[in-house]
Design a protein around this motif. Structure first.
Motif, short mmCIF file in Angstrom:
data_model
loop_
_atom_site.label_atom_id
_atom_site.label_comp_id
_atom_site.label_asym_id
_atom_site.label_seq_id
_atom_site.Cartn_x
_atom_site.Cartn_y
_atom_site.Cartn_z
N ALA A 179 60.48 10.21 32.35
CA ALA A 179 60.65 10.84 33.67
C ALA A 179 60.54 12.35 33.55
N PHE A 180 61.14 12.92 32.50
CA PHE A 180 61.04 14.37 32.28
C PHE A 180 59.59 14.77 32.05
N ASN A 181 58.85 13.99 31.28
CA ASN A 181 57.44 14.30 31.01
C ASN A 181 56.61 14.28 32.29
N GLU A 182 56.90 13.33 33.18
CA GLU A 182 56.18 13.27 34.47
C GLU A 182 56.43 14.54 35.27
N ILE A 183 57.69 14.99 35.27
CA ILE A 183 58.04 16.22 36.00
C ILE A 183 57.29 17.41 35.40
N ILE A 184 57.26 17.50 34.08
CA ILE A 184 56.58 18.61 33.40
C ILE A 184 55.09 18.60 33.74
N ILE A 185 54.45 17.45 33.60
CA ILE A 185 53.01 17.34 33.85
C ILE A 185 52.68 17.75 35.29
N LYS A 186 53.52 17.30 36.24
CA LYS A 186 53.30 17.66 37.64
C LYS A 186 53.52 19.16 37.85
N SER A 187 54.51 19.72 37.18
CA SER A 187 54.89 21.12 37.38
C SER A 187 53.90 22.11 36.80
N ILE A 188 53.23 21.76 35.72
CA ILE A 188 52.36 22.74 35.06
C ILE A 188 51.02 22.93 35.76
N THR A 189 50.70 22.08 36.72
CA THR A 189 49.39 22.16 37.38
C THR A 189 49.21 23.46 38.15
N SER A 190 50.30 24.12 38.52
CA SER A 190 50.17 25.37 39.28
C SER A 190 49.98 26.59 38.37
N TYR A 191 49.94 26.37 37.06
CA TYR A 191 49.75 27.47 36.11
C TYR A 191 48.29 27.55 35.68
N ASP A 192 47.83 28.76 35.38
CA ASP A 192 46.45 28.98 34.96
C ASP A 192 46.29 28.68 33.47
N GLY A 193 45.04 28.45 33.09
CA GLY A 193 44.72 28.28 31.68
C GLY A 193 44.60 26.84 31.25
N LYS A 194 44.41 26.67 29.95
CA LYS A 194 44.33 25.33 29.37
C LYS A 194 45.72 24.72 29.33
N ARG A 195 45.77 23.44 29.05
CA ARG A 195 47.05 22.71 29.05
C ARG A 195 48.15 23.40 28.25
#
Length: 119
Positions: A17-33
């Motif tokens: 569940a934490f990983n899902e939140i992280i993956i969803k949250s990082i999409t608003s940041y620039d750059g590579k993963r």
């Protein structure tokens, strides 16, 4: 995302569940993963969940629902953390217990990943 499996806490089911939140949250940041992930972790370390940057943990009702669903994992993580530092962790924002534990565990989970991946 393979990097998220490097956590000390990946044995806990709540890590998914934490990983899902992280993956969803990082999409608003620039750059590579990896750059997105690092920026997200640094922002979280600066503002914490109390800043409102984690939409899943803004409202007490949402925290309560998440807490109830993952109560054993969250309380075990909290206990493990308190044992590691040798004292109880203060709820310094006087949030309801379930909100405090969600914030604490998510922040610790992210900090653990940050230190493993970027330090």
């Amino acid at each position: 995302m393979k990097a998220l499996q490097k956590s000390n806490y990946s044995d806990y089911r709540v890590s998914d569940a934490f990983n899902e939140i992280i993956i969803k949250s990082i999409t608003s940041y620039d750059g590579k993963r990896s750059a997105q992930l690092k920026s997200f972790f640094l922002d979280l370390q600066t503002g914490g969940c109390v800043s409102g940057m984690i939409s899943e943990f803004i409202y007490h009702a949402d925290c309560k629902e998440f807490y109830i669903e993952h109560i054993d994992d969250l309380e075990n993580m909290r206990t493990e953390l308190e044992e590691a530092i040798g004292e109880p962790i203060e709820n310094r924002f006087s949030a309801p217990h379930y909100t405090f534990v969600c914030w604490l565990c998510f922040e610790e989970y992210c900090y653990d990943l940050y230190s493993r991946l970027f330090e």
